[in-house]
Write an enzyme that holds these catalytic residues in place. Structure first.
Site, PDB file in Angstrom:
ATOM      1  N   LYS A 181      35.381  29.748  49.348  1.00  0.00           N
ATOM      2  CA  LYS A 181      34.193  29.851  50.221  1.00  0.00           C
ATOM      3  C   LYS A 181      33.091  28.907  49.753  1.00  0.00           C
ATOM      4  O   LYS A 181      32.500  28.183  50.541  1.00  0.00           O
ATOM      5  CB  LYS A 181      33.649  31.300  50.231  1.00  0.00           C
ATOM      6  CG  LYS A 181      34.665  32.356  50.605  1.00  0.00           C
ATOM      7  CD  LYS A 181      34.066  33.753  50.592  1.00  0.00           C
ATOM      8  CE  LYS A 181      33.582  34.224  49.237  1.00  0.00           C
ATOM      9  NZ  LYS A 181      34.651  34.382  48.223  1.00  0.00           N
ATOM     10  N   ARG A 224      29.408  41.873  52.477  1.00  0.00           N
ATOM     11  CA  ARG A 224      30.559  42.224  51.654  1.00  0.00           C
ATOM     12  C   ARG A 224      30.927  43.694  51.760  1.00  0.00           C
ATOM     13  O   ARG A 224      31.876  44.127  51.110  1.00  0.00           O
ATOM     14  CB  ARG A 224      30.171  41.959  50.211  1.00  0.00           C
ATOM     15  CG  ARG A 224      31.024  40.936  49.528  1.00  0.00           C
ATOM     16  CD  ARG A 224      30.326  40.670  48.251  1.00  0.00           C
ATOM     17  NE  ARG A 224      31.149  40.160  47.238  1.00  0.00           N
ATOM     18  CZ  ARG A 224      31.059  38.911  46.810  1.00  0.00           C
ATOM     19  NH1 ARG A 224      30.252  38.061  47.399  1.00  0.00           N
ATOM     20  NH2 ARG A 224      31.784  38.542  45.796  1.00  0.00           N
ATOM     21  N   ARG A 249      38.352  28.040  37.061  1.00  0.00           N
ATOM     22  CA  ARG A 249      37.135  27.444  37.639  1.00  0.00           C
ATOM     23  C   ARG A 249      36.119  27.127  36.550  1.00  0.00           C
ATOM     24  O   ARG A 249      35.942  27.865  35.593  1.00  0.00           O
ATOM     25  CB  ARG A 249      36.493  28.409  38.638  1.00  0.00           C
ATOM     26  CG  ARG A 249      35.117  27.902  39.099  1.00  0.00           C
ATOM     27  CD  ARG A 249      34.555  28.665  40.248  1.00  0.00           C
ATOM     28  NE  ARG A 249      34.540  30.085  40.045  1.00  0.00           N
ATOM     29  CZ  ARG A 249      34.304  30.967  41.016  1.00  0.00           C
ATOM     30  NH1 ARG A 249      34.080  30.552  42.228  1.00  0.00           N
ATOM     31  NH2 ARG A 249      34.316  32.249  40.748  1.00  0.00           N
ATOM     32  N   ARG A 289      32.261  30.873  34.352  1.00  0.00           N
ATOM     33  CA  ARG A 289      31.443  32.033  34.705  1.00  0.00           C
ATOM     34  C   ARG A 289      31.957  33.262  33.962  1.00  0.00           C
ATOM     35  O   ARG A 289      33.167  33.437  33.808  1.00  0.00           O
ATOM     36  CB  ARG A 289      31.550  32.295  36.221  1.00  0.00           C
ATOM     37  CG  ARG A 289      30.435  31.669  37.014  1.00  0.00           C
ATOM     38  CD  ARG A 289      30.669  31.695  38.488  1.00  0.00           C
ATOM     39  NE  ARG A 289      31.006  32.995  39.062  1.00  0.00           N
ATOM     40  CZ  ARG A 289      31.210  33.192  40.364  1.00  0.00           C
ATOM     41  NH1 ARG A 289      31.104  32.183  41.207  1.00  0.00           N
ATOM     42  NH2 ARG A 289      31.510  34.374  40.828  1.00  0.00           N
ATOM     43  N   ARG A 323      37.175  42.452  40.381  1.00  0.00           N
ATOM     44  CA  ARG A 323      36.570  41.781  41.545  1.00  0.00           C
ATOM     45  C   ARG A 323      37.522  41.818  42.740  1.00  0.00           C
ATOM     46  O   ARG A 323      37.094  42.042  43.868  1.00  0.00           O
ATOM     47  CB  ARG A 323      36.226  40.333  41.187  1.00  0.00           C
ATOM     48  CG  ARG A 323      35.070  40.242  40.215  1.00  0.00           C
ATOM     49  CD  ARG A 323      34.901  38.845  39.677  1.00  0.00           C
ATOM     50  NE  ARG A 323      34.619  37.859  40.701  1.00  0.00           N
ATOM     51  CZ  ARG A 323      34.772  36.554  40.534  1.00  0.00           C
ATOM     52  NH1 ARG A 323      35.193  36.086  39.365  1.00  0.00           N
ATOM     53  NH2 ARG A 323      34.480  35.728  41.501  1.00  0.00           N
TER      54      ARG A 323
HETATM   55  P1  AP5 Z   1      35.312  28.639  45.010  1.00  0.00           P
HETATM   56  O1  AP5 Z   1      35.041  27.745  46.154  1.00  0.00           O
HETATM   57  O2  AP5 Z   1      34.318  28.687  43.920  1.00  0.00           O
HETATM   58  O3  AP5 Z   1      35.692  30.112  45.516  1.00  0.00           O
HETATM   59  P2  AP5 Z   1      34.784  31.255  46.153  1.00  0.00           P
HETATM   60  O4  AP5 Z   1      35.545  31.804  47.307  1.00  0.00           O
HETATM   61  O5  AP5 Z   1      33.398  30.756  46.401  1.00  0.00           O
HETATM   62  O6  AP5 Z   1      34.845  32.296  44.976  1.00  0.00           O
HETATM   63  P3  AP5 Z   1      33.704  33.124  44.238  1.00  0.00           P
HETATM   64  O7  AP5 Z   1      34.337  33.637  42.984  1.00  0.00           O
HETATM   65  O8  AP5 Z   1      32.446  32.347  44.040  1.00  0.00           O
HETATM   66  O9  AP5 Z   1      33.486  34.250  45.207  1.00  0.00           O
HETATM   67  P4  AP5 Z   1      33.007  35.625  44.892  1.00  0.00           P
HETATM   68  O10 AP5 Z   1      32.885  36.089  46.262  1.00  0.00           O
HETATM   69  O11 AP5 Z   1      33.764  36.482  43.985  1.00  0.00           O
HETATM   70  O12 AP5 Z   1      31.699  35.348  43.991  1.00  0.00           O
HETATM   71  P5  AP5 Z   1      30.168  35.420  44.300  1.00  0.00           P
HETATM   72  O13 AP5 Z   1      29.512  34.364  43.532  1.00  0.00           O
HETATM   73  O14 AP5 Z   1      29.907  35.537  45.750  1.00  0.00           O
HETATM   74  O15 AP5 Z   1      36.744  28.202  44.425  1.00  0.00           O
HETATM   75  C1  AP5 Z   1      37.299  28.846  43.290  1.00  0.00           C
HETATM   76  C2  AP5 Z   1      38.036  27.803  42.430  1.00  0.00           C
HETATM   77  O16 AP5 Z   1      39.144  27.300  43.169  1.00  0.00           O
HETATM   78  C3  AP5 Z   1      37.184  26.582  42.048  1.00  0.00           C
HETATM   79  O17 AP5 Z   1      37.544  26.186  40.752  1.00  0.00           O
HETATM   80  C4  AP5 Z   1      37.583  25.509  43.068  1.00  0.00           C
HETATM   81  O18 AP5 Z   1      37.453  24.214  42.533  1.00  0.00           O
HETATM   82  C5  AP5 Z   1      39.033  25.880  43.341  1.00  0.00           C
HETATM   83  N1  AP5 Z   1      39.414  25.617  44.719  1.00  0.00           N
HETATM   84  C6  AP5 Z   1      38.693  25.878  45.842  1.00  0.00           C
HETATM   85  N2  AP5 Z   1      39.386  25.537  46.946  1.00  0.00           N
HETATM   86  C7  AP5 Z   1      40.588  25.072  46.500  1.00  0.00           C
HETATM   87  C8  AP5 Z   1      41.771  24.574  47.170  1.00  0.00           C
HETATM   88  N3  AP5 Z   1      41.834  24.490  48.505  1.00  0.00           N
HETATM   89  N4  AP5 Z   1      42.821  24.208  46.396  1.00  0.00           N
HETATM   90  C9  AP5 Z   1      42.764  24.304  45.035  1.00  0.00           C
HETATM   91  N5  AP5 Z   1      41.669  24.752  44.351  1.00  0.00           N
HETATM   92  C10 AP5 Z   1      40.605  25.133  45.075  1.00  0.00           C
HETATM   93  O19 AP5 Z   1      29.789  36.867  43.694  1.00  0.00           O
HETATM   94  C11 AP5 Z   1      29.752  37.092  42.294  1.00  0.00           C
HETATM   95  C12 AP5 Z   1      29.250  38.499  42.038  1.00  0.00           C
HETATM   96  O20 AP5 Z   1      27.907  38.640  42.555  1.00  0.00           O
HETATM   97  C13 AP5 Z   1      30.038  39.626  42.730  1.00  0.00           C
HETATM   98  O21 AP5 Z   1      31.153  40.039  41.965  1.00  0.00           O
HETATM   99  C14 AP5 Z   1      28.971  40.709  42.830  1.00  0.00           C
HETATM  100  O22 AP5 Z   1      28.752  41.363  41.606  1.00  0.00           O
HETATM  101  C15 AP5 Z   1      27.710  39.920  43.155  1.00  0.00           C
HETATM  102  N6  AP5 Z   1      27.518  39.740  44.608  1.00  0.00           N
HETATM  103  C16 AP5 Z   1      27.467  38.561  45.280  1.00  0.00           C
HETATM  104  N7  AP5 Z   1      27.256  38.773  46.580  1.00  0.00           N
HETATM  105  C17 AP5 Z   1      27.197  40.110  46.756  1.00  0.00           C
HETATM  106  C18 AP5 Z   1      27.032  40.937  47.888  1.00  0.00           C
HETATM  107  N8  AP5 Z   1      26.884  40.413  49.132  1.00  0.00           N
HETATM  108  N9  AP5 Z   1      27.028  42.279  47.712  1.00  0.00           N
HETATM  109  C19 AP5 Z   1      27.155  42.828  46.473  1.00  0.00           C
HETATM  110  N10 AP5 Z   1      27.319  42.087  45.364  1.00  0.00           N
HETATM  111  C20 AP5 Z   1      27.353  40.739  45.498  1.00  0.00           C
END
Ligand code: AP5
Length: 225
Positions: free
Chosen positions: A21, A96, A135, A169, A180
Site C-alpha cells: 500500500k 482498518r 523491509r 521498523r 499484525r
Molecule cells: P509496503 O509498501 O511498505 O507495504 P504496506 O502495505 O504499506 O505495509 P505496512 O506494513 O506499512 O502496512 P501496515 O498496514 O501494517 O502498517 P502501517 O504503517 O499502516 O511494502 C512492504 C515491503 O514490500 C517493502 O519492503 C517494499 O519495498 C516491498 N514491496 C512492496 N511492493 C512490492 C512488490 N510488488 N514486489 C516486491 N516487494 C514489494 O501501521 C503500523 C501500525 O500503526 C499498525 O500495526 C497499528 O498499530 C498502527 N495503525 C496504523 N493505522 C492504524 C489505523 N487506521 N487504526 C489503528 N491502528 C493503526
C-alpha cells in the site's frame, strides 16, 4: 480481476501489512499530485516527536496491535481538512475497522466529499511475511525498500538531500508480524464485504513486480489531467 476505469481521486488502498500500500501510494502521489495519507506514518512521526498521541500509540504499535479507533478518527478528521487534500487523497492504512469505516462515511458526508473507490491490494500471506521482515525504511523521508526485492543504496536513502540510513521498523520483527497479520484478519478483512456491498471495491493482484501493480492502478485511476 475486476476492472473498471473510474477516475478516482479520493480513494482507499486496502490490504494486509506488507501488501504494498505504502509503495503504491507514494508512486500515485507523485504521479497524480494527490497526498498519500498514511495513518501509520502519522503515528510513527508522533512517536518520534514524543507527542501525547505518540505516547498513547506506541505500546499498541510495538506489539503489532491496532491503536484505538477514537485516536485515529480524530487524526483523520484533522488531516482531511488540510488544504492539500482539496484535489483528492489516497488513504493508506485507514480505515482498518468497521468503526473507522463508518466514521469515515460520516466525516465525508460532513465535509461534502465522496469516496470514489477502494482498491484491495491482494497478496498471499507467505509473501507478506517475507516482504515485512526484509523491509527497510528511511528514518527521515519514510521511503521504503527491501533487502531482496528492492535493495537500498549502500549509503543514505538515495535522495541527495537525505543523508540518513535505512532501518528496520520495530514492528517488522519476525515475532511481531504474526500479531499484525492476525489483527488484519480480525479487524480489517470485514471491510472487504463492507465496500463490496457499496459497489466501491476493486481487487488488484499485488503479487507482481511493483511496476506492474502500479500500471494496473494507473489504468484504474485514469489519465493525469
Ligand atoms: P509496503 O509498501 O511498505 O507495504 P504496506 O502495505 O504499506 O505495509 P505496512 O506494513 O506499512 O502496512 P501496515 O498496514 O501494517 O502498517 P502501517 O504503517 O499502516 O511494502 C512492504 C515491503 O514490500 C517493502 O519492503 C517494499 O519495498 C516491498 N514491496 C512492496 N511492493 C512490492 C512488490 N510488488 N514486489 C516486491 N516487494 C514489494 O501501521 C503500523 C501500525 O500503526 C499498525 O500495526 C497499528 O498499530 C498502527 N495503525 C496504523 N493505522 C492504524 C489505523 N487506521 N487504526 C489503528 N491502528 C493503526
Amino acid at each position: 480481476m475486476e476492472f473498471r476505469q473510474v477516475m478516482m481521486r479520493r480513494l482507499i488502498l486496502l490490504g494486509a501489512p506488507g501488501a504494498g500500500k505504502g509503495t503504491q501510494a507514494q508512486a500515485l502521489e507523485e504521479r497524480y499530485h494527490i497526498p498519500q495519507i498514511s495513518t501509520g506514518d502519522i503515528l510513527r512521526a508522533a512517536v518520534k516527536q514524543g507527542s501525547p498521541l505518540g505516547h498513547q500509540a506506541k505500546s499498541y504499535m510495538d506489539a503489532g496491535e491496532l491503536v484505538p479507533d477514537s485516536l485515529i478518527v480524530d487524526l483523520i478528521r484533522a488531516r482531511l481538512q488540510e488544504p492539500d487534500t482539496e484535489p483528492g487523497w489516497i488513504l493508506d492504512g485507514f480505515p482498518r475497522t468497521p468503526v473507522q469505516a463508518e466514521a469515515l462515511d460520516n466525516l465525508l458526508q460532513e465535509l461534502g466529499q465522496s469516496l470514489e473507490g477502494v482498491v484491495l491490494v491482494d497478496v498471499p500471506e507467505p509473501v507478506l511475511m517475507e516482504r515485512l521482515v526484509g523491509r527497510r525504511t528511511c528514518t527521515v523521508c519514510q521511503k521504503v525498500c527491501h533487502v531482496k526485492f528492492n535493495p537500498p543504496p549502500v549509503n543514505g536513502c538515495g535522495r541527495e538531500d537525505c543523508p540518513h540510513q535505512w532501518v528496520q521498523r520495530s514492528d517488522d520483527r519476525e515475532d511481531v508480524v504474526p500479531t499484525r497479520l492476525a489483527a488484519y484478519h480480525r479487524n480489517t478483512e470485514p471491510l472487504i464485504n463492507y465496500y463490496q456491498a457499496k459497489d466501491k471495491l476493486h481487487r488488484v493482484d499485488g503479487n507482481r513486480p511493483s511496476e506492474d501493480v502500479l500500471a494496473t492502478l494507473t489504468n484504474l485511476l485514469g489519465p493525469v489531467v
